[in-house]
Design a protein around this motif. Structure first.
Motif, PDB file in Angstrom:
ATOM      1  N   THR A   1       0.835  -1.184   0.000  1.00 38.93           N
ATOM      2  CA  THR A   1       0.000   0.000   0.000  1.00 38.93           C
ATOM      3  C   THR A   1       0.878   1.244   0.000  1.00 38.93           C
ATOM      4  N   TYR A   2       0.279   2.344  -0.382  1.00 39.66           N
ATOM      5  CA  TYR A   2       1.026   3.591  -0.557  1.00 39.66           C
ATOM      6  C   TYR A   2       0.056   4.709  -0.220  1.00 39.66           C
ATOM      7  N   TYR A   3       0.477   5.641   0.645  1.00 43.71           N
ATOM      8  CA  TYR A   3      -0.408   6.702   1.102  1.00 43.71           C
ATOM      9  C   TYR A   3       0.233   8.068   0.920  1.00 43.71           C
ATOM     10  N   ALA A   4      -0.620   9.047   0.680  1.00 43.02           N
ATOM     11  CA  ALA A   4      -0.159  10.429   0.732  1.00 43.02           C
ATOM     12  C   ALA A   4       0.149  10.772   2.182  1.00 43.02           C
ATOM     13  N   ASP A   5       1.135  11.631   2.374  1.00 43.89           N
ATOM     14  CA  ASP A   5       1.510  12.019   3.743  1.00 43.89           C
ATOM     15  C   ASP A   5       0.325  12.621   4.497  1.00 43.89           C
ATOM     16  N   SER A   6      -0.544  13.300   3.785  1.00 45.30           N
ATOM     17  CA  SER A   6      -1.646  14.006   4.438  1.00 45.30           C
ATOM     18  C   SER A   6      -2.693  13.063   5.034  1.00 45.30           C
ATOM     19  N   VAL A   7      -2.704  11.805   4.611  1.00 50.90           N
ATOM     20  CA  VAL A   7      -3.714  10.862   5.115  1.00 50.90           C
ATOM     21  C   VAL A   7      -3.085   9.687   5.866  1.00 50.90           C
ATOM     22  N   LEU A   8      -1.770   9.597   5.857  1.00 48.55           N
ATOM     23  CA  LEU A   8      -1.083   8.482   6.513  1.00 48.55           C
ATOM     24  C   LEU A   8      -1.455   8.411   7.983  1.00 48.55           C
ATOM     25  N   GLY A   9      -1.872   7.212   8.396  1.00 49.10           N
ATOM     26  CA  GLY A   9      -2.272   7.017   9.781  1.00 49.10           C
ATOM     27  C   GLY A   9      -3.751   7.261  10.031  1.00 49.10           C
ATOM     28  N   ARG A  10      -4.434   7.868   9.079  1.00 50.77           N
ATOM     29  CA  ARG A  10      -5.875   8.129   9.230  1.00 50.77           C
ATOM     30  C   ARG A  10      -6.707   7.318   8.250  1.00 50.77           C
ATOM     31  N   PHE A  11      -6.183   7.092   7.054  1.00 43.11           N
ATOM     32  CA  PHE A  11      -6.910   6.364   6.015  1.00 43.11           C
ATOM     33  C   PHE A  11      -6.287   4.984   5.818  1.00 43.11           C
ATOM     34  N   THR A  12      -7.123   4.026   5.449  1.00 45.18           N
ATOM     35  CA  THR A  12      -6.653   2.677   5.150  1.00 45.18           C
ATOM     36  C   THR A  12      -7.306   2.182   3.872  1.00 45.18           C
ATOM     37  N   ILE A  13      -6.471   1.755   2.929  1.00 40.60           N
ATOM     38  CA  ILE A  13      -6.987   1.180   1.682  1.00 40.60           C
ATOM     39  C   ILE A  13      -6.895  -0.330   1.770  1.00 40.60           C
ATOM     40  N   SER A  14      -7.900  -0.997   1.226  1.00 41.86           N
ATOM     41  CA  SER A  14      -7.900  -2.455   1.188  1.00 41.86           C
ATOM     42  C   SER A  14      -8.663  -2.908  -0.054  1.00 41.86           C
ATOM     43  N   ARG A  15      -8.538  -4.183  -0.367  1.00 39.38           N
ATOM     44  CA  ARG A  15      -9.255  -4.705  -1.522  1.00 39.38           C
ATOM     45  C   ARG A  15      -9.700  -6.128  -1.246  1.00 39.38           C
ATOM     46  N   ASP A  16     -10.779  -6.501  -1.903  1.00 41.43           N
ATOM     47  CA  ASP A  16     -11.299  -7.864  -1.847  1.00 41.43           C
ATOM     48  C   ASP A  16     -11.488  -8.302  -3.287  1.00 41.43           C
ATOM     49  N   ASN A  17     -10.520  -9.027  -3.814  1.00 41.56           N
ATOM     50  CA  ASN A  17     -10.588  -9.417  -5.221  1.00 41.56           C
ATOM     51  C   ASN A  17     -11.729 -10.390  -5.492  1.00 41.56           C
ATOM     52  N   GLY A  18     -12.116 -11.145  -4.469  1.00 45.23           N
ATOM     53  CA  GLY A  18     -13.242 -12.054  -4.642  1.00 45.23           C
ATOM     54  C   GLY A  18     -14.550 -11.328  -4.852  1.00 45.23           C
ATOM     55  N   LYS A  19     -14.634 -10.105  -4.308  1.00 46.10           N
ATOM     56  CA  LYS A  19     -15.843  -9.296  -4.446  1.00 46.10           C
ATOM     57  C   LYS A  19     -15.647  -8.142  -5.424  1.00 46.10           C
ATOM     58  N   ASN A  20     -14.486  -8.099  -6.082  1.00 43.15           N
ATOM     59  CA  ASN A  20     -14.196  -7.012  -7.026  1.00 43.15           C
ATOM     60  C   ASN A  20     -14.428  -5.643  -6.387  1.00 43.15           C
ATOM     61  N   ALA A  21     -13.830  -5.440  -5.223  1.00 41.81           N
ATOM     62  CA  ALA A  21     -14.067  -4.201  -4.493  1.00 41.81           C
ATOM     63  C   ALA A  21     -12.781  -3.647  -3.901  1.00 41.81           C
ATOM     64  N   VAL A  22     -12.719  -2.342  -3.843  1.00 39.48           N
ATOM     65  CA  VAL A  22     -11.638  -1.632  -3.165  1.00 39.48           C
ATOM     66  C   VAL A  22     -12.287  -0.687  -2.150  1.00 39.48           C
TER      67      VAL A  22
END
Length: 125
Positions: A58-79
């Motif tokens: 994963t890769y985050y902008a400094d402005s959101v690091l520690g507050r935002f979390t990205i994840s994905r579920d390829n089985g559900k085709n979702a991010v």
């Protein structure tokens, strides 16, 4: 070909949380790196977060690091983008993006060739 549809935006008070979802169609979704970008009125589109095709990187902008979390579920085709401790400066239209040419996350908008229509996030003070 991949189509992306965002949902989950809305109005929230500062300090609150929202979770954005990006539903993807297309059988090759799982091989794409995916990202979230945002654009506030009068400003250029900016990178928020990205995730590799299988999810470990994963890769985050400094402005959101520690507050935002990205994840994905390829089985559900979702991010997903979990946004906590929201600030008024997080107010923007948030876009989901897919990168068919790279499997690892990148922060440049021109790396991404598929885009959703965007969902509005408004954080009140």
């Amino acid at each position: 070909q991949v189509q992306l549809v965002e949902s989950g935006g809305g109005l929230v008070q500062a300090g609150g949380s929202l979770r954005l979802s990006c539903a993807a169609s297309g059988r090759t979704f799982s091989s794409y790196a995916m990202g979230w970008f945002r654009q506030a009125p009068g400003k250029e589109r900016e990178f928020v977060a990205a995730i590799s095709w299988a999810g470990p990187y994963t890769y985050y902008a400094d402005s959101v690091l520690g507050r935002f979390t990205i994840s994905r579920d390829n089985g559900k085709n979702a991010v997903l983008l979990q946004m906590n401790s929201l600030k008024p400066e997080d107010t923007a239209v948030y876009y989901c993006a897919g990168d068919s040419r790279n499997r690892n996350p990148r922060n440049r908008a021109n790396s991404y060739d598929y885009w959703g229509q965007g969902t509005q996030v408004t954080v009140s003070s």
